[in-house]
Design a protein around this motif. Sequence first.
Motif, mmCIF file in Angstrom:
data_model
loop_
_atom_site.group_PDB
_atom_site.id
_atom_site.type_symbol
_atom_site.label_atom_id
_atom_site.label_comp_id
_atom_site.label_asym_id
_atom_site.label_seq_id
_atom_site.Cartn_x
_atom_site.Cartn_y
_atom_site.Cartn_z
ATOM 1 N N VAL A 1 44.091 -23.297 -12.471
ATOM 2 C CA VAL A 1 44.070 -22.201 -13.439
ATOM 3 C C VAL A 1 44.883 -22.618 -14.667
ATOM 4 C CG1 VAL A 1 44.739 -19.821 -13.897
ATOM 5 C CG2 VAL A 1 43.767 -20.444 -11.669
ATOM 6 N N ILE A 2 44.232 -22.581 -15.832
ATOM 7 C CA ILE A 2 44.871 -22.983 -17.081
ATOM 8 C C ILE A 2 45.432 -21.779 -17.826
ATOM 9 C CG2 ILE A 2 44.454 -24.066 -19.336
ATOM 10 C CD1 ILE A 2 44.369 -26.017 -16.974
ATOM 11 N N LYS A 3 44.686 -20.679 -17.766
ATOM 12 C CA LYS A 3 45.120 -19.498 -18.527
ATOM 13 C C LYS A 3 44.509 -18.254 -17.897
ATOM 14 C CE LYS A 3 45.129 -17.668 -23.262
ATOM 15 N NZ LYS A 3 44.866 -17.947 -24.673
ATOM 16 N N ILE A 4 45.257 -17.146 -17.987
ATOM 17 C CA ILE A 4 44.753 -15.840 -17.575
ATOM 18 C C ILE A 4 44.611 -15.003 -18.838
ATOM 19 C CG2 ILE A 4 45.130 -13.844 -16.087
ATOM 20 C CD1 ILE A 4 45.240 -16.325 -14.437
ATOM 21 N N GLN A 5 43.403 -14.616 -19.163
ATOM 22 C CA GLN A 5 43.135 -13.901 -20.423
ATOM 23 C C GLN A 5 42.870 -12.431 -20.138
ATOM 24 O OE1 GLN A 5 39.657 -15.472 -22.396
ATOM 25 N NE2 GLN A 5 39.900 -14.188 -24.204
ATOM 26 N N LYS A 6 43.625 -11.569 -20.807
ATOM 27 C CA LYS A 6 43.400 -10.130 -20.702
ATOM 28 C C LYS A 6 42.709 -9.702 -21.989
ATOM 29 C CE LYS A 6 45.980 -5.899 -19.704
ATOM 30 N NZ LYS A 6 47.337 -5.343 -19.480
ATOM 31 N N THR A 7 41.642 -8.939 -21.882
ATOM 32 C CA THR A 7 40.917 -8.552 -23.085
ATOM 33 C C THR A 7 40.886 -7.036 -23.213
ATOM 34 O OG1 THR A 7 38.745 -8.384 -22.049
ATOM 35 C CG2 THR A 7 39.415 -10.566 -22.806
ATOM 36 N N LYS A 8 40.719 -6.590 -24.454
ATOM 37 C CA LYS A 8 40.669 -5.144 -24.679
ATOM 38 C C LYS A 8 39.372 -4.543 -24.133
ATOM 39 C CE LYS A 8 38.764 -5.686 -29.310
ATOM 40 N NZ LYS A 8 38.944 -5.548 -30.737
ATOM 41 N N GLN A 9 38.348 -5.385 -23.928
ATOM 42 C CA GLN A 9 37.072 -4.865 -23.437
ATOM 43 C C GLN A 9 37.193 -4.294 -22.022
ATOM 44 O OE1 GLN A 9 37.271 -7.736 -25.100
ATOM 45 N NE2 GLN A 9 36.001 -7.302 -26.884
ATOM 46 N N ASN A 10 38.066 -4.868 -21.188
ATOM 47 C CA ASN A 10 38.233 -4.387 -19.818
ATOM 48 C C ASN A 10 39.634 -4.772 -19.338
ATOM 49 O OD1 ASN A 10 38.158 -3.682 -17.157
ATOM 50 N ND2 ASN A 10 36.204 -4.682 -16.702
ATOM 51 N N PRO A 11 40.625 -3.932 -19.657
ATOM 52 C CA PRO A 11 42.015 -4.290 -19.339
ATOM 53 C C PRO A 11 42.282 -4.449 -17.845
ATOM 54 C CG PRO A 11 41.915 -2.459 -20.900
ATOM 55 C CD PRO A 11 40.515 -2.683 -20.410
ATOM 56 N N GLU B 1 40.165 -25.238 -14.810
ATOM 57 C CA GLU B 1 39.764 -26.636 -15.014
ATOM 58 C C GLU B 1 39.085 -27.119 -13.743
ATOM 59 O OE1 GLU B 1 43.047 -29.145 -16.063
ATOM 60 O OE2 GLU B 1 41.793 -30.927 -16.300
ATOM 61 N N VAL B 2 37.889 -27.696 -13.901
ATOM 62 C CA VAL B 2 37.101 -28.129 -12.744
ATOM 63 C C VAL B 2 36.615 -29.558 -12.977
ATOM 64 C CG1 VAL B 2 36.302 -25.729 -12.549
ATOM 65 C CG2 VAL B 2 34.764 -27.438 -13.521
ATOM 66 N N PRO B 3 36.297 -30.289 -11.896
ATOM 67 C CA PRO B 3 35.678 -31.601 -12.101
ATOM 68 C C PRO B 3 34.398 -31.470 -12.929
ATOM 69 C CG PRO B 3 36.325 -31.320 -9.815
ATOM 70 C CD PRO B 3 36.505 -29.978 -10.472
ATOM 71 N N LYS B 4 34.203 -32.385 -13.844
ATOM 72 C CA LYS B 4 33.098 -32.263 -14.804
ATOM 73 C C LYS B 4 31.730 -32.104 -14.124
ATOM 74 C CE LYS B 4 33.723 -34.254 -18.809
ATOM 75 N NZ LYS B 4 33.773 -35.150 -19.978
ATOM 76 N N LYS B 5 31.552 -32.763 -12.986
ATOM 77 C CA LYS B 5 30.243 -32.691 -12.320
ATOM 78 C C LYS B 5 29.945 -31.280 -11.786
ATOM 79 C CE LYS B 5 32.051 -34.067 -7.836
ATOM 80 N NZ LYS B 5 32.163 -35.019 -6.780
ATOM 81 N N LEU B 6 30.973 -30.410 -11.745
ATOM 82 C CA LEU B 6 30.783 -29.058 -11.210
ATOM 83 C C LEU B 6 30.666 -28.003 -12.316
ATOM 84 C CD1 LEU B 6 33.350 -29.070 -8.243
ATOM 85 C CD2 LEU B 6 30.874 -29.469 -8.147
ATOM 86 N N ALA B 7 30.570 -28.447 -13.565
ATOM 87 C CA ALA B 7 30.608 -27.491 -14.690
ATOM 88 C C ALA B 7 29.527 -26.426 -14.601
ATOM 89 C CB ALA B 7 30.492 -28.248 -16.012
ATOM 90 N N MET B 8 28.358 -26.790 -14.136
ATOM 91 C CA MET B 8 27.271 -25.807 -14.069
ATOM 92 C C MET B 8 27.086 -25.258 -12.661
ATOM 93 S SD MET B 8 26.302 -25.040 -16.996
ATOM 94 C CE MET B 8 24.903 -24.021 -16.500
ATOM 95 N N GLU B 9 28.034 -25.565 -11.776
ATOM 96 C CA GLU B 9 27.967 -25.026 -10.408
ATOM 97 C C GLU B 9 28.985 -23.937 -10.168
ATOM 98 O OE1 GLU B 9 27.575 -27.098 -6.707
ATOM 99 O OE2 GLU B 9 27.145 -28.936 -7.794
#
Length: 166
Positions: A128-138, A146-154
């Motif tokens: 986990v690189i970052k936890i983002q809180k957004t105003k759209q759904n607090p 961050e994931v191994p590149k070969k898993l980007a679309m999995e």
Amino acid sequence: MFIKNGYLDIDELGERMPSEERFERGPVAILECIQQIPCNPCQDACSRGAILPFQSINDTPTIDMDKCNGCGNCISACPGLAIFVVWKNYNLESSLIKLPLELLPFPEEGDSVELMNRKGEKVGIGKVIKIQKTKQNPKSRVIWVEVPKKLAMEVRHISRSNNHDK
Ligand code: SF4
Ligand code: SF4
């Protein structure tokens, strides 16, 4: 097949799948929303106009990938948890995926987490690189993992159970 299995096969993405040339240019949203349902908050959430106007409330969303900067604001606006941002070339070995998470407890930045595919199968370990809180759904969070590149679309879900096993 989504209708039969309840999860999307990658070949059902069609034009929602970014080209390698678009991946080269940085993070981009992938709208894994293929069911015609009365829903459109993703469009309102995108201040850049990258999610194009709906002709009908039942339309599936269309994205202009040239306008999308991968900010992730639309992710937490989606009640179907169907939007992901993929930064394929985050670094030489890894991709970065921004994904929605509603289940407590949320992970913390720096945690190792189990990576899961669309079927819910464990496919690897990520960070986990970052936890983002957004105003759209607090109440929900956008998790940058961050994931191994070969898993980007999995990888489309994470599980914290790896931390509890330690
Ligand atoms: S990631 Fe940001 S720029 Fe891209 S479609 Fe979503 S809200 Fe718009
Ligand atoms: S908010 Fe989510 S479920 Fe609703 S139309 Fe947009 S992508 Fe599909």
